[in-house]
Scaffold this active site. Structure first.
Site, PDB file in Angstrom:
ATOM      1  N   GLU A 112      20.669  43.367  21.894  1.00 14.66           N
ATOM      2  CA  GLU A 112      21.802  43.857  21.546  1.00 14.66           C
ATOM      3  C   GLU A 112      22.373  44.933  20.761  1.00 14.66           C
ATOM      4  O   GLU A 112      21.995  44.464  19.421  1.00 14.66           O
ATOM      5  CB  GLU A 112      22.867  42.586  21.550  1.00 14.66           C
ATOM      6  CG  GLU A 112      24.295  42.922  21.997  1.00 14.66           C
ATOM      7  CD  GLU A 112      25.271  41.626  21.571  1.00 14.66           C
ATOM      8  OE1 GLU A 112      26.247  41.534  21.613  1.00 14.66           O
ATOM      9  OE2 GLU A 112      24.463  40.276  21.479  1.00 14.66           O
ATOM     10  N   ARG A 127      12.723  30.202  17.833  1.00 14.75           N
ATOM     11  CA  ARG A 127      13.059  31.372  16.931  1.00 14.75           C
ATOM     12  C   ARG A 127      12.152  31.349  15.673  1.00 14.75           C
ATOM     13  O   ARG A 127      11.628  30.275  15.101  1.00 14.75           O
ATOM     14  CB  ARG A 127      14.521  31.411  16.381  1.00 14.75           C
ATOM     15  CG  ARG A 127      15.269  31.732  17.620  1.00 14.75           C
ATOM     16  CD  ARG A 127      16.972  31.293  17.327  1.00 14.75           C
ATOM     17  NE  ARG A 127      17.519  32.668  16.653  1.00 14.75           N
ATOM     18  CZ  ARG A 127      18.018  33.578  17.487  1.00 14.75           C
ATOM     19  NH1 ARG A 127      17.951  33.499  18.668  1.00 14.75           N
ATOM     20  NH2 ARG A 127      18.884  34.492  16.718  1.00 14.75           N
ATOM     21  N   LYS A 145      22.395  38.912  12.596  1.00 14.74           N
ATOM     22  CA  LYS A 145      22.963  40.289  12.539  1.00 14.74           C
ATOM     23  C   LYS A 145      24.257  40.310  11.722  1.00 14.74           C
ATOM     24  O   LYS A 145      24.714  41.365  11.210  1.00 14.74           O
ATOM     25  CB  LYS A 145      23.126  40.971  13.888  1.00 14.74           C
ATOM     26  CG  LYS A 145      21.742  41.623  14.067  1.00 14.74           C
ATOM     27  CD  LYS A 145      21.615  42.331  15.553  1.00 14.74           C
ATOM     28  CE  LYS A 145      21.630  41.484  16.508  1.00 14.74           C
ATOM     29  NZ  LYS A 145      21.416  42.011  17.858  1.00 14.74           N
TER      30      LYS A 145
HETATM   31  P1  ATP Z   1      21.583  37.584  15.919  1.00  9.92           P
HETATM   32  O1  ATP Z   1      21.740  36.220  15.970  1.00  9.92           O
HETATM   33  O2  ATP Z   1      20.735  38.209  14.681  1.00  9.92           O
HETATM   34  O3  ATP Z   1      22.719  38.470  16.476  1.00  9.92           O
HETATM   35  P2  ATP Z   1      20.388  37.863  18.696  1.00  9.92           P
HETATM   36  O4  ATP Z   1      19.820  36.803  19.296  1.00  9.92           O
HETATM   37  O5  ATP Z   1      21.974  38.014  19.272  1.00  9.92           O
HETATM   38  O6  ATP Z   1      20.375  37.723  17.032  1.00  9.92           O
HETATM   39  P3  ATP Z   1      19.635  39.942  20.231  1.00  9.92           P
HETATM   40  O7  ATP Z   1      19.815  41.586  19.916  1.00  9.92           O
HETATM   41  O8  ATP Z   1      20.437  39.399  21.195  1.00  9.92           O
HETATM   42  O9  ATP Z   1      20.044  39.394  18.753  1.00  9.92           O
HETATM   43  O10 ATP Z   1      18.072  39.532  20.314  1.00  9.92           O
HETATM   44  C1  ATP Z   1      17.170  40.303  21.032  1.00  9.92           C
HETATM   45  C2  ATP Z   1      16.006  39.492  21.244  1.00  9.92           C
HETATM   46  O11 ATP Z   1      15.590  38.794  19.921  1.00  9.92           O
HETATM   47  C3  ATP Z   1      16.700  38.165  22.072  1.00  9.92           C
HETATM   48  O12 ATP Z   1      15.461  37.693  22.996  1.00  9.92           O
HETATM   49  C4  ATP Z   1      16.346  36.915  20.908  1.00  9.92           C
HETATM   50  O13 ATP Z   1      16.359  35.905  21.402  1.00  9.92           O
HETATM   51  C5  ATP Z   1      15.437  37.538  20.121  1.00  9.92           C
HETATM   52  N1  ATP Z   1      15.747  36.988  18.706  1.00  9.92           N
HETATM   53  C6  ATP Z   1      16.563  37.266  17.814  1.00  9.92           C
HETATM   54  N2  ATP Z   1      16.531  36.686  16.843  1.00  9.92           N
HETATM   55  C7  ATP Z   1      15.151  35.991  16.864  1.00  9.92           C
HETATM   56  C8  ATP Z   1      14.425  35.347  15.913  1.00  9.92           C
HETATM   57  N3  ATP Z   1      14.805  34.691  14.541  1.00  9.92           N
HETATM   58  N4  ATP Z   1      13.143  34.828  16.280  1.00  9.92           N
HETATM   59  C9  ATP Z   1      12.710  34.904  17.432  1.00  9.92           C
HETATM   60  N5  ATP Z   1      13.486  35.982  18.494  1.00  9.92           N
HETATM   61  C10 ATP Z   1      14.810  36.462  17.999  1.00  9.92           C
HETATM   62 MG    MG Z   2      21.620  37.625  21.572  1.00  9.53          MG
END
Ligand code: ATP
Ligand code: MG
Length: 554
Positions: free
Chosen positions: A34, A259, A269
Site C-alpha cells: 500500500e 509476519r 507504517k
Molecule cells: P503496516 O502495518 O506497516 O502498515 P501493511 O501490512 O499494511 O503494513 P502493506 O503495504 O499492505 O503494509 O504490506 C505489503 C505486504 O507486506 C503485505 O503482503 C503484508 O502482508 C506484508 N508485510 C507487511 N508487514 C510485514 C511484516 N512485518 N512481516 C512480513 N510481511 C509483512
Molecule cells: Mg496492508
C-alpha cells in the site's frame, strides 16, 4: 528456509506436479504494497517471498500498488518503493500495476454478484451493523438482506452516482449471517467515501473493500499464488468465495506466512510515519529506522538483508527476531567484503620523539585480508600520528596493556613503539603522548622476538583527512516498544545518535564516495553517508560493531 525449503515450497512443488492445480503453468506471484509509507524490513520479508518464489520457480512477479483505499497515497512513496525493490535485486519488468486500474471491473463484478442474488445494498450504519453482528451463538442480522435484486441494483448504481451521503449505505456480500467466521457474515464489499483518489480523482465516491478487491486484482493479473501475512488467514474463505462467485479468469490460491517482528523497533507504517512527522528521526531514511532506505543509509547491503530473511525462514508462527541477528548478517557480509582502513574517532596526538621531523615513509597493506583480489593500499607514516585517546592511560588500570609510560605497543603494520610520557594542558587533560619507535621493528615485529601484547591503530597526522562520524544505538530502549497498552514513544532511546566531528582518517579515504563501506580497524564497519558525505566533507555512519555476543542458530 535454512535447508532451502519451507511449507510454501512444498505447496508449490505439490501444485506444479503432474495432476496438480498448476501443472504446466508459469508460477505468477505479486507484491502488493500500500503506497502509504516506505518499505521496512518486514515488507522485505514479504517481497523476498513473492519475488524469490517466482525467481526460484522460473515464474513472474508483479509489482502492484494496493491503492484501493483513497487516503494518504503519495507518489513519493511509489517511487521509493520501486527504488527499494530494485536495490534488493528484484524486478517486475513491465508488470507494474495500480489496484485502482481495476475499479471499473470491480464495479461490474459487484453488479454481477447482485444479479446472482449474492450481494445486496444494506442501509445499516456502521454502528448498527456492529450492534447487529451477533456473537458465536447468535447470527448477525440485516433487515435489508432479502430486498429484491432490482432494488439493490438500482441503489448500488445510485450509490455510485453520489446520491447518498458517506456511510449511509453499503454493498454486502450475501454469504452466511450465522458463520462461525465473522468475516463471512455478509461482509461489506463496497462503501461510500467521498475522498478524491490520487489516481482516479473524483471519478468514484464508492470504493471496494480490501477483501473484495484483492482477490479480483490477483485473478485479473493471472496470479497463481497470492502470499500474504498470517492476519489474512481467517479472510481466506472470503477470498475463495470471491474468486468462485465472480467471473474472473482464474482462481489464485492465498497462502499465509508469519509476519516478521524485530526487537527494539516498531514496524507499523503509522508509527514510523509518526516518528518522521514529529521530527523524532531525521526522515524515513534516518539510519536508525527499520526502513529499507534507513538500513541502506546505515550501511546494510542487499545481500545481508536477503541472508537475514533466508536464515529466518518462512513459517506459520509469528516470531520476533533479535535486532542483533540482523546486525550479525551484515557483519558477516562486510567481514568478507568491506575494505579495511584506519580511522581515529577520538584523536589524541602521538609524537615519536626519535623519528626525524622531515621524514616520512609508506607502508603497503592489503585492502582486505579476506579478499587478496582487492589489492593493496599505501599508508603514510611520519613523526606525528593520531591515535585513539583511550589507547593511552597515564596511570594504567589493571590489565591495561596499551600505551602508558614505559610500555611498548605495536602500531598496526608499522613499528613497535615505547611510551615515554605525555603533555597536559592546565586542566590536566592529555594533549600529546610521547613515544620512541624501534627502528628494527619495521612492519610491526620486533627483531629479537620479544612479545608485544597490544596493537593499536593510527593515522599519519601529516596526511590525515577529517571526517564526521555518526554512531548509532537502538532506537528504542526496550525489546518490545510496540506493546499494546504502552506508548512506544515513551521508550525512545535519547542516546541513539552520537555525532563526532574531527575524526581523523587515513589519506586513502579522501576520495570516499557516498555509500562506500569499510571496516575501520578495531572500531567497526562504517558506511559513507549516502546523502551528506562527499569528498572534502566526509560523513561516516557506523553500520555495525566488529563483534557481538550474538550467536545464531540457537
Ligand atoms: P503496516 O502495518 O506497516 O502498515 P501493511 O501490512 O499494511 O503494513 P502493506 O503495504 O499492505 O503494509 O504490506 C505489503 C505486504 O507486506 C503485505 O503482503 C503484508 O502482508 C506484508 N508485510 C507487511 N508487514 C510485514 C511484516 N512485518 N512481516 C512480513 N510481511 C509483512
Ligand atoms: Mg496492508
Amino acid at each position: 528456509m535454512a535447508d532451502g525449503k519451507s511449507f510454501i515450497h512444498e505447496v508449490f512443488d505439490e501444485e506444479l506436479k503432474e495432476g496438480g492445480r498448476c501443472y504446466g503453468k508459469t508460477v505468477h506471484t505479486r507484491f502488493p504494497p500500500e503506497p502509504n509509507g516506505y518499505l521496512h524490513i518486514g515488507h522485505a520479508k514479504a517481497l523476498e517471498i513473492d519475488f524469490g518464489m517466482a525467481e526460484l520457480y522460473g515464474g513472474l512477479c508483479n509489482l502492484r500498488m494496493d491503492d484501493t483505499n483513497p487516503t494518504k497515497e503519495d507518489v513519493e512513496y511509489v517511487e521509493a518503493i520501486k527504488e527499494d525493490i530494485h536495490w534488493l535485486g528484484h524486478d517486475w519488468d513491465d508488470r507494474f500495476f495500480y489496484a485502482s486500474e481495476y475499479f471499473d471491473q470491480m464495479y461490474e463484478f459487484a453488479v454481477e454478484l447482485i444479479k446472482k442474488g449474492l450481494a445486496y445494498v444494506c442501509e445499516l450504519t456502521a454502528e448498527e451493523m456492529s450492534a447487529n453482528r451477533g456473537d458465536t451463538k447468535t447470527p448477525a442480522v440485516s433487515p435489508f438482506r432479502d430486498r429484491p435484486i432490482e432494488e439493490s441494483l438500482d441503489l448500488f448504481e445510485r450509490m455510485r452516482n453520489g446520491e447518498f451521503e458517506d456511510g449511509k449505505m453499503t454493498l454486502r456480500a450475501k454469504i452466511d449471517l450465522a458463520s462461525g467466521n465473522f468475516n463471512m457474515r455478509d461482509p461489506v464489499i463496497y462503501r461510500i467515501n467521498r475522498i478524491p483518489h490520487h489516481r482516479t480523482g473524483d471519478k468514484w465516491c464508492i470504493y471496494p473493500m480490501y477483501d473484495f478487491a484483492h482477490p479480483i486484482e490477483d485473478a485479473l493479473e493471472g496470479i497463481t499464488h497470492s502470499m500474504c501475512s498470517l492476519e489474512f488467514e481467517a479472510h481466506r474463505p472470503l477470498y475463495d468465495w470471491v474468486v468462485n462467485n465472480v467471473s474472473v479468469p482464474c482462481k489464485p490460491r492465498q497462502i499465509e506466512f508469519a509476519r516478521l517482528g524485530i526487537t527494539h523497533t516498531v514496524l507499523s507504517k503509522r508509527k514510523l510515519r509518526n516518528l518522521v512527522e514529529n521530527n523524532l528521526v531525521s526522515g524515513w531514511d534516518d539510519p536508525r529506522m527499520p526502513t529499507l532506505c534507513g538500513l541502506r543509509r546505515r550501511g546494510f547491503t542487499p545481500e545481508s538483508i536477503r541472508a537475514f530473511h533466508e536464515r529466518n525462514g518462512i513459517s506459520k508462527v509469528n516470531s520476533v527476531v533479535d535486532y542483533a541477528f540482523l546486525e550479525y548478517c551484515l557483519r558477516e557480509d562486510l567481514n568478507k567484503n568491506a575494505k579495511r582502513a584506519m580511522a581515529v574517532v577520538d584523536p589524541v596526538k602521538l609524537i615519536l620523539d626519535n623519528y626525524p621531523e622531515d621524514q616520512s615513509e609508506v607502508f603497503v597493506t592489503e585492502n582486505n585480508p579476506e579478499k587478496p583480489e582487492d589489492g593493496t593500499r599505501e599508508m603514510s607514516f611520519s613523526r606525528e600520528l593520531w591515535i585513539e585517546r583511550e589507547d593511552f592511560m597515564e596511570v594504567p588500570e589493571k590489565k591495561y596493556f596499551r600505551l602508558f609510560p614505559g610500555n611498548e605497543v605495536r602500531l598496526k603494520s608499522a613499528y613497535v613503539i615505547k611510551c615515554v610520557g605525555c603533555d597536559k594542558d592546565e586542566n590536566g587533560n592529555v594533549i600529546t603522548v610521547h613515544a620512541t619507535f624501534d627502528e628494527a621493528s619495521r612492519g610491526g615485529n620486533t627483531a629479537d622476538g620479544r612479545k608485544i601484547k597490544s596493537t593499536i591503530h593510527w593515522v599519519d597526522a601529516k596526511t590525515a583527512v577529517d571526517a564526521e562520524v555518526r554512531l548509532y544505538d537502538r532506537l528504542f530502549t526496550v525489546e518490545s516498544p510496540d506493546l499494546a497498552d504502552c506508548n512506544y514513544l515513551d521508550f525512545l532511546n535519547p542516546d541513539s545518535l552520537k555525532v563526532i566531528t574531527g575524526a581523523k582518517l587515513e589519506a586513502s579515504l579522501a576520495n570516499t564516495q557516498p555509500a562506500d563501506r569499510f571496516q575501520f580497524l578495531r572500531l567497526g564497519y562504517f558506511c559513507a553517508d549516502n546523502k551528506d558525505s562527499k569528498p572534502g566533507h566526509l560523513v561516516f555512519n557506523k553500520a555495525v560493531s566488529l563483534k557481538d555476543s550474538y550467536k545464531p542458530g540457537t
